[in-house]
Write an enzyme that holds these catalytic residues in place. Structure first.
Site, PDB file in Angstrom:
ATOM      1  N   ARG A  74       9.487  -2.572   9.350  1.00 22.38           N
ATOM      2  CA  ARG A  74       9.445  -2.090   9.781  1.00 22.38           C
ATOM      3  C   ARG A  74       6.980  -2.986  10.466  1.00 22.38           C
ATOM      4  NH1 ARG A  74       4.341   0.840   5.906  1.00 22.38           N
ATOM      5  NH2 ARG A  74       3.363   2.258   7.782  1.00 22.38           N
ATOM      6  N   HIS A 118      -2.036   1.040  12.352  1.00 25.96           N
ATOM      7  CA  HIS A 118      -2.252   0.948  10.775  1.00 25.96           C
ATOM      8  C   HIS A 118      -3.771   0.016  10.783  1.00 25.96           C
ATOM      9  CE1 HIS A 118      -0.104  -0.378   7.261  1.00 25.96           C
ATOM     10  NE2 HIS A 118      -1.054  -1.147   6.666  1.00 25.96           N
ATOM     11  N   GLU A 163      -0.739   5.577   6.057  1.00 25.37           N
ATOM     12  CA  GLU A 163      -2.336   6.314   5.582  1.00 25.37           C
ATOM     13  C   GLU A 163      -3.143   6.447   5.934  1.00 25.37           C
ATOM     14  OE1 GLU A 163      -0.352   3.304   1.310  1.00 25.37           O
ATOM     15  OE2 GLU A 163      -2.320   3.209   2.658  1.00 25.37           O
ATOM     16  N   ASN A 281       4.536   6.379   1.104  1.00 19.49           N
ATOM     17  CA  ASN A 281       4.640   5.371   0.176  1.00 19.49           C
ATOM     18  C   ASN A 281       3.246   5.009  -1.054  1.00 19.49           C
ATOM     19  OD1 ASN A 281       4.715   4.124   2.626  1.00 19.49           O
ATOM     20  ND2 ASN A 281       2.197   3.242   3.160  1.00 19.49           N
ATOM     21  N   TYR A 283       2.195   3.532  -5.052  1.00 17.88           N
ATOM     22  CA  TYR A 283       1.808   1.875  -5.407  1.00 17.88           C
ATOM     23  C   TYR A 283       1.327   2.660  -7.405  1.00 17.88           C
ATOM     24  CZ  TYR A 283       1.810  -0.882  -1.499  1.00 17.88           C
ATOM     25  OH  TYR A 283       2.070  -1.286  -0.020  1.00 17.88           O
ATOM     26  N   GLU A 340       6.246   1.886   2.015  1.00 17.74           N
ATOM     27  CA  GLU A 340       5.684   0.951   1.024  1.00 17.74           C
ATOM     28  C   GLU A 340       5.891   1.288  -0.249  1.00 17.74           C
ATOM     29  OE1 GLU A 340       1.885   0.043   2.000  1.00 17.74           O
ATOM     30  OE2 GLU A 340       2.246   0.171   4.106  1.00 17.74           O
TER      31      GLU A 340
END
Length: 438
Positions: A74, A118, A163, A281, A283, A340
């Site tokens: 990606r 991005h 995002e 994504n 985290y 991600e």
């Protein structure tokens, strides 16, 4: 692992974070070029001018991916490299670079997964108002068409936006990322215009016969600091997790966009154009409390009962599983890709010539196991991309955080695989002997 047949293992990067060569072959300036060259915006004055020099060293980086055995890579296509002014003529040399990269990936048996935005908005578009302006959505659709016109015959997976919540919050509301505007709640038009751009881009991509189109969102489970703080957690959840998903999958906005004057009657139908997958994504979770003052309906509170990464982010793999379950219960989901997931630690090359990043191995192992539990529960997850292949320019933190499976010496550009690289390689290899029919 016993993963479904056809499951994709991958790695992810982004153009401004790795490419460098910001003034070569006709590339125009982006908001991140401007932002990083503004004193005080990025830690220690770091910029993406050189980054990992991927623009020149991409064959070496493709070889590293081939060594991992990944199924897919990606990457993002830099809009100012393709359309330096954000509109108008195509810069052929810019598209030539992605031509070479895509062909190199395919020659190595790696499927390209292209992200169209991005965060590197062409500076001329920001000068005209950026994502605060509806016109930017139409310009993005045009750029998407041009990229697909050149690459759709070989790129089988397309991500419109990465995002968008971060662009709205960090870029336009709080000003800690490019373009550095501090509009607070007045930044909400940027959310709508990005979503409109997504919907228009889906149509543009389909018009060029692009296959497998989706959107990647950042998600963070919202934890209330106390029962009395649940409204604050709900408000955060509405902004972080629902604002950029409800319109796409449900065709309506959560309450915070009620009666917004910048939303036209026909927009939601465009935004809700069917997609082939949703990128996730993840985290960390976020703890919220009722604010004592200020314009926002929540305050973020530190999570102290869990270990943290080098960025100070809490490591909570069970929150990842909870997020996947929440998405599955909240929506009639298309297939999911984990686009991600990763962590930063202050990795250093040891006396043996290798960076021992056992903490990263533990992080990835726990989160992949959480994903596997979700798959066992029937959630349709088709792939996992770790962030990131390389240490890189980490936005306002510059080159201090290291997220890569591969260590980069920024003085020499030497790439050195870390212990996590070998671990991920072996995980991928072993999983291929244990796949299950879908």
């Amino acid at each position: 692992m016993g993963l479904p047949e056809g499951f994709r293992w991958g790695v992810a990067t982004a153009a401004y974070q790795i490419e460098g060569a910001v003034g070569e072959d006709g590339r125009g300036p982006s908001t991140w070029d401007t932002f990083s060259h503004t004193p005080g915006r990025v830690r220690d004055g770091h910029t993406g001018d050189v980054a990992c020099d991927h623009y020149h060293r991409w064959p070496e980086d493709v070889a590293l991916m081939a060594g991992l055995g990944v199924d897919s890579y990606r990457f993002s296509i830099a809009w100012p490299r393709v359309q330096p002014a954000g509109s108008g003529p195509v810069n052929g040399k810019g598209l030539d670079f992605y031509d070479r990269l895509v062909d190199g990936l395919l020659a190595a048996g790696i499927a390209p997964a292209a992200t169209l935005y991005h965060w590197d908005l062409p500076q001329p578009l920001e000068d005209a108002g950026g994502w605060m302006e509806r016109d930017t959505a139409y310009r993005f659709a045009e750029f998407s068409y041009l990229a697909a016109e050149r690459l759709a015959d070989r790129v089988d997976m397309w991500i419109t936006l990465n995002e968008p919540v971060v662009v709205t919050a960090y870029g336009y509301a709080f000003g800690v990322y490019a373009p550095g505007r501090t509009l607070m709640l007045d930044a909400l038009p940027t959310a709508h215009h990005q979503l409109l751009a997504h919907g228009l881009a889906v149509h543009a991509l389909r018009g060029r016969n692009a296959r497998t189109i989706g959107l990647t969102n950042h998600y963070s489970p919202a934890w209330a600091a106390s029962p009395d703080d649940q409204p604050a957690a709900d408000a955060f959840d509405g902004f972080m997790n629902r604002l950029f998903t409800d319109p796409v999958l449900l065709g309506r906005y959560p309450d915070l966009m009620d009666d917004a004057p910048f939303v036209r009657s026909e927009d939601l139908a465009v935004i809700a154009t069917p997609i082939d997958f949703l990128g996730v994504n993840y985290y960390q979770p976020t703890r919220l409390a009722t604010p004592s003052e200020g314009p926002l309906p929540f305050d973020m509170v530190d999570i102290t009962e869990h270990p943290t990464t080098g960025m100070g982010w809490p490591i909570v793999p069970e929150a990842f599983l909870s997020l996947l379950r929440t998405l599955d219960s909240r929506y009639d989901l298309p297939p999911l890709y984990i686009t991600e997931n990763g962590c930063s630690f202050p990795d250093e090359i040891g006396p043996d010539g290798v960076a021992d990043d056992s903490s990263r191995i533990d992080f990835l192992d726990a989160h992949i196991k959480a994903m596997r539990t979700a798959i066992d529960e029937g959630i349709d997850i088709r792939g996992y991309y770790t962030w990131s292949l390389l240490d890189n320019f980490e936005w306002s933190e510059g080159y201090h955080p290291r997220f890569g499976l591969v260590h980069v010496d920024y003085e020499t550009q030497k790439r050195t695989p870390k212990k996590s690289y070998a671990w991920y390689r072996d995980l991928i290899a072993s999983s291929r002997t244990q796949t299950e029919p879908r």
